[in-house]
Design a protein around this motif. Structure first.
Motif, PDB file in Angstrom:
ATOM      1  N   TYR A   1       9.240   2.590  65.781  1.00 43.70           N
ATOM      2  CA  TYR A   1      10.100   3.538  66.492  1.00 43.70           C
ATOM      3  C   TYR A   1       9.293   4.250  67.562  1.00 43.70           C
ATOM      4  N   ASP A   2       9.930   4.536  68.695  1.00 42.33           N
ATOM      5  CA  ASP A   2       9.297   5.394  69.694  1.00 42.33           C
ATOM      6  C   ASP A   2      10.372   5.906  70.632  1.00 42.33           C
TER       7      ASP A   2
ATOM      8  N   GLY B   1      13.972   5.402  69.418  1.00 42.87           N
ATOM      9  CA  GLY B   1      14.400   4.036  69.706  1.00 42.87           C
ATOM     10  C   GLY B   1      13.495   3.044  69.003  1.00 42.87           C
ATOM     11  N   ARG B   2      14.060   1.875  68.745  1.00 47.48           N
ATOM     12  CA  ARG B   2      13.218   0.798  68.214  1.00 47.48           C
ATOM     13  C   ARG B   2      12.454   0.196  69.389  1.00 47.48           C
TER      14      ARG B   2
ATOM     15  N   SER C   1       8.227  -6.301  61.280  1.00 50.75           N
ATOM     16  CA  SER C   1       7.318  -5.624  60.370  1.00 50.75           C
ATOM     17  C   SER C   1       7.646  -4.139  60.321  1.00 50.75           C
ATOM     18  N   PHE C   2       7.922  -3.648  59.132  1.00 49.53           N
ATOM     19  CA  PHE C   2       8.168  -2.214  58.954  1.00 49.53           C
ATOM     20  C   PHE C   2       7.413  -1.779  57.723  1.00 49.53           C
TER      21      PHE C   2
ATOM     22  N   LEU D   1      21.726   0.720  72.566  1.00 51.03           N
ATOM     23  CA  LEU D   1      21.973   1.258  71.223  1.00 51.03           C
ATOM     24  C   LEU D   1      20.700   1.265  70.376  1.00 51.03           C
ATOM     25  N   HIS D   2      19.953   0.172  70.470  1.00 50.18           N
ATOM     26  CA  HIS D   2      18.786   0.036  69.594  1.00 50.18           C
ATOM     27  C   HIS D   2      17.542   0.726  70.140  1.00 50.18           C
ATOM     28  N   VAL D   3      17.368   0.691  71.451  1.00 46.82           N
ATOM     29  CA  VAL D   3      16.057   1.032  72.016  1.00 46.82           C
ATOM     30  C   VAL D   3      16.030   2.399  72.686  1.00 46.82           C
ATOM     31  N   ASN D   4      17.137   2.729  73.359  1.00 48.55           N
ATOM     32  CA  ASN D   4      17.140   3.982  74.110  1.00 48.55           C
ATOM     33  C   ASN D   4      17.145   5.171  73.141  1.00 48.55           C
TER      34      ASN D   4
END
Lengths: 342, 406
Positions: free
Chosen positions: B296-297, B343-344, B367-368, B336-339
């Protein structure tokens, strides 16, 4: 001497026969669970052994009227069925029938202990915590089930999770809207490693798949947050205790963040005095504010996509601010500026 | 016999005269100092022309005093001493250091210098240094004429790096050949490689700069010793190497690429250095621009090297029909996923080196924590679906948007 041993043999045979005769009086035997078992999860699995060939159906009846029917086949003697318990005391009747004729009824009392319901969160007297996966109990399952775990422990889940041995019996528990990744990927042993923690030392060895209590270290393996939370000036009781699972269901839930209830409902379970939906904040006592700040209802202005809840102002894990407020610096009322920007 | 002695003598005399020619040369360069100062630094450096405007004459020869070197006044007799001692009567010895150029050690000063007179500076027997050197070092001459990319100082003159007489470093180099000689000019690289926080371990390998570069030149840009940077990188990265900074065990990239043949563009072109700076950098894995380390970032296009090539609109536009194919109708699934604040990151779903199982450089596993969760991607003609760690199987379709209940 020879005569004596023959007599002994005869006696043994007679005694054994007598016992058989006693058993045959009952048409079914409840192998699992034992009466007065205490559950901390909502699912209980009944293992019923049919002793009489006359029986052709079984009914599991819960006290609120829910019933499950099992067809008895001539070739199969042992039957398993998982039922959902309600919180608190559960009276469950397992009834055996020949056609429409009731042959036997065995009553089992189970208790589902949940910290999320006030009044039902103390361990009741006379009940014992229920564990299933001991070698002794598993031996009766082996005829039908593969009881040797093939669950990966190297962090590499199966592409097809239905191939894990746990799946066959436990698949029903993941039927929730949101499922926690290790559970959905059937890496059961990542948490159910059979180890115990400081709160469940008394359970050592009772199950092959015991989970450490407190569970925080298991969670932190992936989430890597403990160090940060523990460095906060104030932290929330359950976090302090390391019992993430008081609020989160580690398998999955219908709610966001795998919470056991929706945020507001969850918080007011323990903080029941806030359950009026109004929360007195000193500057909100005026009539125009109806004497208090709302705690739910509107959208959260600070978090546009989410609805307003306790966690809009409070950080449920920990904070450097008093009352776990999401405040900046040392001013408690700075939390107000999250929404009230003028 | 007499004739033979004459030749020997004349050679010795010639040698002797070379000594004074050097001094004459100095005088000459002084006289033309005004003219030379107008040259730029580069021109001074690259000035290869040895041809002198005036004939260079070894002073004893100019004086006509043959007896300085020869045993007789006509210079027909033998030499007063055997070279190089003959030369060293006037000149400082040229063989005092650890490594000595063959002709110098053998006393063959006249192999390079004419002891009487020459058209060239230093009484050299050739019109340029490289011509002189390659008259013996023929393979290098061949190399200079046939190689595409020649290191400019080599093209210029060998003595930029090599001392023609004697030096304390192998091959009479002016400094250690693996790095010190290089950073005499490439001082920026010396500073950079020392100051960056993420260093390249190759610089600690025995051959340092020469692990990757051929200091003379090569067929490849940057004088690399392999055709592409990828070929070069994989000569070492064909096993799991460990970073010096934190002991992180790097992936065996050769194996990874072999097993995952759907390569990311730059790798397809053989250019690892499109993203990585082989001299090190201040970013993760010596990347030229930052790249997030975590799952996440907070999204910021400046945090990703990816957007040096890819368009940030594919993440930032909430609704689009063009910026990305990862969309449900016009709803951008990348957005949806990154912003957003949590975000992922690209790495969550994509493998930027190579993949095999799925298209779009989607990795097989994400990998999590300590778990590698399969993403279980299924592509359709107009969309796809996945069932990763994060959620149950969810579908997207560009033409008929899907509704996902779980």
């Amino acid at each position: 001497m020879r005569l004596l041993s023959l007599t002994l043999l005869l006696l043994t045979a007679l005694f054994g026969k007598a016992e058989d005769a006693n058993l045959s009086a009952k048409s079914i035997e409840i192998i699992e669970p034992s009466n007065k078992s205490l559950y901390v999860g909502e699912r209980a699995t009944f293992v019923v052994k049919v002793l009489s060939k006359e029986i052709n159906r079984l009914i599991i009846a819960q006290d609120e009227g829910t019933t499950v029917e099992i067809k008895v086949l001539p070739v199969k003697r042992t039957y398993c069925k998982t039922i959902n318990l309600h919180v608190g005391d559960n009276i469950i009747h397992v009834k055996s029938y020949r056609g429409e004729t009731l042959i036997d009824s065995v009553t089992t009392e189970l208790y589902f202990l949940s910290e999320l319901f006030e009044g039902l969160d103390d361990e009741p007297e006379g009940f014992e915590r229920h564990y299933f996966h001991s070698d002794t109990k598993e031996s009766s399952c082996k005829a039908c089930h593969n009881m040797t775990s093939n669950v990966p422990t190297d962090g590499e889940p199966f592409e097809d999770v239905t191939k894990t041995t746990c799946y066959e019996c436990h698949k029903g528990m993941l039927n929730t809207k949101n499922t926690h990744a290790p559970a959905a990927n059937w890496l059961c042993l990542d948490c159910h490693d059979g180890k115990f923690g400081e709160y469940n030392m008394q359970d050592e060895g009772k199950s092959k798949y015991l989970v450490r209590d407190p569970v925080e270290r298991n969670c932190d393996d992936c989430h890597d947050v403990l160090q940060e939370w523990n460095s906060k000036k104030y932290s929330h009781g359950p976090v302090n205790d390391g019992r993430c699972i008081r609020c989160h269901n580690p398998h999955g839930s219908e709610n966001e963040f795998f919470l056991r209830k929706s945020i507001w409902d969850l918080c007011t379970t323990c903080h029941a005095e806030k359950a009026t939906g109004k929360h007195i904040v000193s500057s909100f006592v005026f009539a125009r504010n109806q004497g208090a700040h709302p705690t739910k209802g509107p959208k959260d202005p600070a978090r546009p996509k989410r609805s307003f809840a306790c966690s809009s102002c409070h950080n449920p894990h920990g904070s450097n601010g008093i009352f776990l407020l999401r405040m900046k610096g040392s001013m408690p009322f700075s939390v107000c500026s999250r929404c009230h920007q003028k | 016999m007499k004739r033979r002695a004459f030749y020997i003598l004349s050679i010795l005399l010639l040698l002797h005269s070379g000594l004074f020619a050097a001094k004459a040369d100095t005088a000459e360069s002084n006289s033309t100092a005004g003219q030379k100062s107008s040259l730029t630094e580069d021109e001074k450096f690259y000035g290869t022309e040895l041809r002198s405007s005036k004939k260079v004459v070894h002073p004893p020869y100019e004086w006509g005093d043959c007896t300085v070197c020869h045993t007789d006044a006509k210079g027909e007799g033998g030499l007063v001493q055997d070279p190089p001692d003959l030369c060293y009567m006037c000149h400082e010895p040229k063989d005092g250091k650890k490594f000595i150029h063959g002709p110098v050690a053998a006393g063959a000063c006249t192999a390079c210098h004419n002891p009487h007179e020459s058209e060239n500076s230093k009484l050299l027997v050739a019109a340029s240094i490289n011509e002189l050197c390659t008259s013996c070092h023929q393979a290098k001459g061949e190399f200079l004429h046939t190689t595409t990319h020649i290191h400019p100082p080599v093209q210029d003159q060998c003595i930029n790096c090599h001392d023609p007489h004697t030096e304390d470093h192998l091959y009479q180099l002016k400094a250690d050949r693996f790095m010190d000689i290089c950073v005499m000019c490439h001082v920026d690289k010396e500073v950079w490689t020392k100051e960056v926080s993420v260093k390249h371990g190759a610089l600690n390998r025995p051959r340092k700069c020469l692990e990757c570069h051929d200091p003379h030149g090569s067929e490849n840009p940057k004088f690399l010793i392999k055709e592409t940077s990828k070929d070069l990188c994989l000569t070492c990265h064909n096993e799991r190497l460990v970073t010096d900074e934190d002991g992180y065990k790097l992936v065996n990239m050769a194996k990874h690429l072999e097993e995952n043949p759907d390569w990311h563009g730059p790798i397809l072109w053989g250019d690892c250095a499109a993203c990585h700076n082989p001299h090190g950098s201040n970013n993760l894995r010596m990347l030229k621009k930052p790249f997030p380390t975590k799952f996440y970032d907070k999204f910021d296009k400046n945090h990703y090297i990816c957007f040096e090539c890819h368009e940030p609109e594919k993440i930032q536009d909430e609704f689009t029909t063009t910026a990305t194919n990862f969309r449900n109708g016009d709803k951008n699934m990348h957005f949806l996923h990154v912003n957003g604040d949590k975000g992922r990151t690209c790495r969550a779903c994509h493998d930027f080196h190579g993949t095999k199982e799925y298209p779009h450089h989607l990795r097989k596993k994400t990998s999590f924590g300590k778990i590698n969760f399969p993403i279980r991607y299924i592509e359709t003609d107009t969309g796809g679906s996945c069932a990763p760690a994060c959620h149950a199987r969810r579908h997207y379709d560009r033409e008929t948007p899907k509704v996902n209940l779980k």
